[in-house]
Design a protein around this motif. Sequence first.
Motif, PDB file in Angstrom:
ATOM      1  N   LYS A 163      86.133  69.574  26.795  1.00 24.15           N
ATOM      2  CA  LYS A 163      85.411  70.811  26.737  1.00 24.15           C
ATOM      3  C   LYS A 163      83.846  70.597  27.462  1.00 24.15           C
ATOM      4  N   VAL A 164      83.779  69.249  27.491  1.00 28.02           N
ATOM      5  CA  VAL A 164      82.186  68.940  27.994  1.00 28.02           C
ATOM      6  C   VAL A 164      82.571  69.043  29.499  1.00 28.02           C
ATOM      7  N   VAL A 165      83.510  68.483  30.140  1.00 27.96           N
ATOM      8  CA  VAL A 165      83.901  68.553  31.418  1.00 27.96           C
ATOM      9  C   VAL A 165      83.907  69.959  31.915  1.00 27.96           C
ATOM     10  N   ASP A 166      84.690  70.607  31.067  1.00 24.50           N
ATOM     11  CA  ASP A 166      84.713  72.229  31.554  1.00 24.50           C
ATOM     12  C   ASP A 166      83.648  72.991  31.458  1.00 24.50           C
ATOM     13  N   ASP A 167      82.647  72.777  30.603  1.00 21.88           N
ATOM     14  CA  ASP A 167      81.532  73.423  30.263  1.00 21.88           C
ATOM     15  C   ASP A 167      80.567  73.056  31.840  1.00 21.88           C
ATOM     16  N   TYR A 168      80.547  71.828  31.939  1.00 25.76           N
ATOM     17  CA  TYR A 168      79.730  71.483  33.228  1.00 25.76           C
ATOM     18  C   TYR A 168      80.206  72.094  34.613  1.00 25.76           C
ATOM     19  N   LEU A 169      81.636  72.231  34.635  1.00 26.28           N
ATOM     20  CA  LEU A 169      82.223  72.707  35.875  1.00 26.28           C
ATOM     21  C   LEU A 169      81.868  74.274  35.930  1.00 26.28           C
ATOM     22  N   HIS A 170      82.085  75.012  35.151  1.00 26.81           N
ATOM     23  CA  HIS A 170      82.000  76.615  34.855  1.00 26.81           C
ATOM     24  C   HIS A 170      80.519  76.927  34.890  1.00 26.81           C
ATOM     25  N   ILE A 171      79.821  76.276  34.380  1.00 21.00           N
ATOM     26  CA  ILE A 171      78.337  76.759  33.968  1.00 21.00           C
ATOM     27  C   ILE A 171      77.400  76.142  35.028  1.00 21.00           C
ATOM     28  N   PRO A 172      76.289  76.739  35.718  1.00 22.65           N
ATOM     29  CA  PRO A 172      75.701  76.245  36.578  1.00 22.65           C
ATOM     30  C   PRO A 172      74.475  75.208  36.041  1.00 22.65           C
ATOM     31  N   TYR A 173      74.599  74.398  35.515  1.00 18.89           N
ATOM     32  CA  TYR A 173      73.423  73.616  34.487  1.00 18.89           C
ATOM     33  C   TYR A 173      72.512  73.137  35.645  1.00 18.89           C
ATOM     34  N   GLY A 174      73.133  72.576  36.612  1.00 21.37           N
ATOM     35  CA  GLY A 174      71.989  71.749  37.636  1.00 21.37           C
ATOM     36  C   GLY A 174      71.431  73.007  38.262  1.00 21.37           C
ATOM     37  N   GLU A 175      71.805  74.106  38.677  1.00 20.28           N
ATOM     38  CA  GLU A 175      70.958  75.152  39.496  1.00 20.28           C
ATOM     39  C   GLU A 175      70.127  75.619  38.437  1.00 20.28           C
ATOM     40  N   ILE A 176      70.316  76.048  37.241  1.00 22.49           N
ATOM     41  CA  ILE A 176      69.489  76.432  36.375  1.00 22.49           C
ATOM     42  C   ILE A 176      68.335  75.561  36.027  1.00 22.49           C
ATOM     43  N   ASN A 177      68.507  74.430  35.807  1.00 20.60           N
ATOM     44  CA  ASN A 177      67.353  73.115  35.477  1.00 20.60           C
ATOM     45  C   ASN A 177      66.540  73.228  36.902  1.00 20.60           C
ATOM     46  N   GLU A 178      67.236  73.343  38.257  1.00 22.32           N
ATOM     47  CA  GLU A 178      66.527  72.981  39.292  1.00 22.32           C
ATOM     48  C   GLU A 178      65.493  74.089  39.395  1.00 22.32           C
ATOM     49  N   ALA A 179      66.130  75.317  39.057  1.00 19.52           N
ATOM     50  CA  ALA A 179      65.502  76.714  39.133  1.00 19.52           C
ATOM     51  C   ALA A 179      64.145  76.589  37.901  1.00 19.52           C
ATOM     52  N   ALA A 180      64.408  76.307  36.900  1.00 22.63           N
ATOM     53  CA  ALA A 180      63.547  75.996  35.786  1.00 22.63           C
ATOM     54  C   ALA A 180      62.336  75.173  36.119  1.00 22.63           C
ATOM     55  N   ALA A 181      62.647  74.062  36.952  1.00 29.76           N
ATOM     56  CA  ALA A 181      61.585  73.119  37.232  1.00 29.76           C
ATOM     57  C   ALA A 181      60.692  73.772  38.257  1.00 29.76           C
ATOM     58  N   ASN A 182      61.265  74.776  39.214  1.00 33.21           N
ATOM     59  CA  ASN A 182      60.515  75.262  39.979  1.00 33.21           C
ATOM     60  C   ASN A 182      59.384  76.344  39.511  1.00 33.21           C
ATOM     61  N   GLN A 183      59.670  76.837  38.245  1.00 33.56           N
ATOM     62  CA  GLN A 183      58.759  77.528  37.694  1.00 33.56           C
ATOM     63  C   GLN A 183      57.311  76.946  37.107  1.00 33.56           C
ATOM     64  N   PRO A 184      56.358  77.617  37.205  1.00 30.09           N
ATOM     65  CA  PRO A 184      55.012  77.227  36.561  1.00 30.09           C
ATOM     66  C   PRO A 184      55.362  76.974  35.034  1.00 30.09           C
ATOM     67  N   PRO A 185      54.693  76.009  34.370  1.00 26.98           N
ATOM     68  CA  PRO A 185      54.686  76.003  33.109  1.00 26.98           C
ATOM     69  C   PRO A 185      54.168  77.218  32.121  1.00 26.98           C
ATOM     70  N   ASN A 186      55.118  77.564  31.275  1.00 27.23           N
ATOM     71  CA  ASN A 186      54.891  78.749  30.321  1.00 27.23           C
ATOM     72  C   ASN A 186      54.969  80.022  31.301  1.00 27.23           C
ATOM     73  N   SER A 187      55.614  80.119  32.360  1.00 26.66           N
ATOM     74  CA  SER A 187      55.857  81.277  32.961  1.00 26.66           C
ATOM     75  C   SER A 187      56.722  82.268  32.158  1.00 26.66           C
ATOM     76  N   ARG A 188      56.414  83.424  32.361  1.00 29.78           N
ATOM     77  CA  ARG A 188      57.214  84.476  31.406  1.00 29.78           C
ATOM     78  C   ARG A 188      58.697  84.503  31.706  1.00 29.78           C
ATOM     79  N   ALA A 189      59.330  84.193  33.059  1.00 31.34           N
ATOM     80  CA  ALA A 189      60.605  83.957  33.260  1.00 31.34           C
ATOM     81  C   ALA A 189      61.186  82.879  32.480  1.00 31.34           C
ATOM     82  N   LEU A 190      60.397  81.696  32.515  1.00 30.70           N
ATOM     83  CA  LEU A 190      61.018  80.420  31.998  1.00 30.70           C
ATOM     84  C   LEU A 190      61.083  80.578  30.302  1.00 30.70           C
ATOM     85  N   LEU A 191      60.158  81.156  29.755  1.00 31.53           N
ATOM     86  CA  LEU A 191      60.197  81.406  28.325  1.00 31.53           C
ATOM     87  C   LEU A 191      61.190  82.497  27.994  1.00 31.53           C
TER      88      LEU A 191
END
Length: 364
Positions: free
Chosen positions: A207-235
């Motif tokens: 299930k862990v393998v399946d989750d990581y393949l189907h859900i774009p965790y890397g892209e979400i984390n990368e996009a979150a890192a580009n947000q300013p701290p406490n941005s409305r989108a990030l929260l």
Amino acid sequence: MTGISQIYSKSLPAADEIQHGDSLAPEGISGLETDKLPEAKSVSVSSFAVSWAKKYYSTVAARENQAPRQIPQSPELTNFEGNRPQIVDKLTDTLKLASEIAWSRVEALLGEQIERHGIDQSLINSLEIAGDSRTLYRKAIDAYADREPIFRLSVLVGKDLIKVRRKYSDTDPLVLGFVTVKFQYISKILLGCLSESERAEFAPYLKVVDDYLHIPYGEINEAAANQPPNSRALLAVQHLLQQTTQIASAVYDRASFQHQGYRSSSGYLSDREVKISGIRDVEIFQSYLCWCVLEGSIHPVQQELFPICVMLYPKLHVSWELVQDMLLILFWEICERLPAEDLTIFLPYLRTLTEMFSRDVFDN
């Protein structure tokens, strides 16, 4: 609903059952600039996104190959009893054969989709995909052999899974669809060689393998890192991610109630395996919604989610009506659960996502 995250085809032998480019758009339909979604212009951009979805679906449908294809039968796999070392031996011995059988099934299920979706066939390297799949499954098996707890698997294999997922999605997101389908068939075969009790013990690692393949965790984390701290989108994304599983379960239950007796090639909505995969599908939609919010763009849905759904759902006999009802329920569940300030952030993307999969798109 099932299809993106799991494949439980009833036409496969019982022993195989388990528990448990710059633009993707074909030539001529990628000219609409819909990836940016300013909140103040959400209605206008939403209509552009729907127009884009119509053109994409119409172009793909026009290429449909009507020739029937058969899913080959696999050798019968026997259930075994045994302790952990014996389980590991069985999984290791089965892995290579599972990879070969899985790819033949992928070709049978999706072979005509290469022409239909205008995929560059040279991008689908079966040997490379086989090597990546065996490497990742080998790591999952090793973690099980070493008695690593499930939560540690994301640490041990997560980065490798993100890297593999991104490699194929960057090449062509539809190639990622071929890869995830192959992984699903491998999982079915691996679990099929185990007894029920052994299956329950090893399935969480898969299930862990399946989750990581189907859900774009890397892209979400990368996009979150580009947000300013406490941005409305990030929260807002953080608040939704805390509830995605509960929301997905509620959405699936309500959709199942509305479609009692519905059956896809994976089985009835009331089947345990179908429910597990269907809930994950709803989680996948929410993850892409979060990615869109963090990117400030509907592009992730256009680039990956929508085309993969168009490729997979019809082949698995998942109706667009079911998908549309699921998304409408998801719309209202998110509206009911998120505070107003979060909903303001999500609403333009949620509305556009719903309209891209609407009857207006697929009825034409």
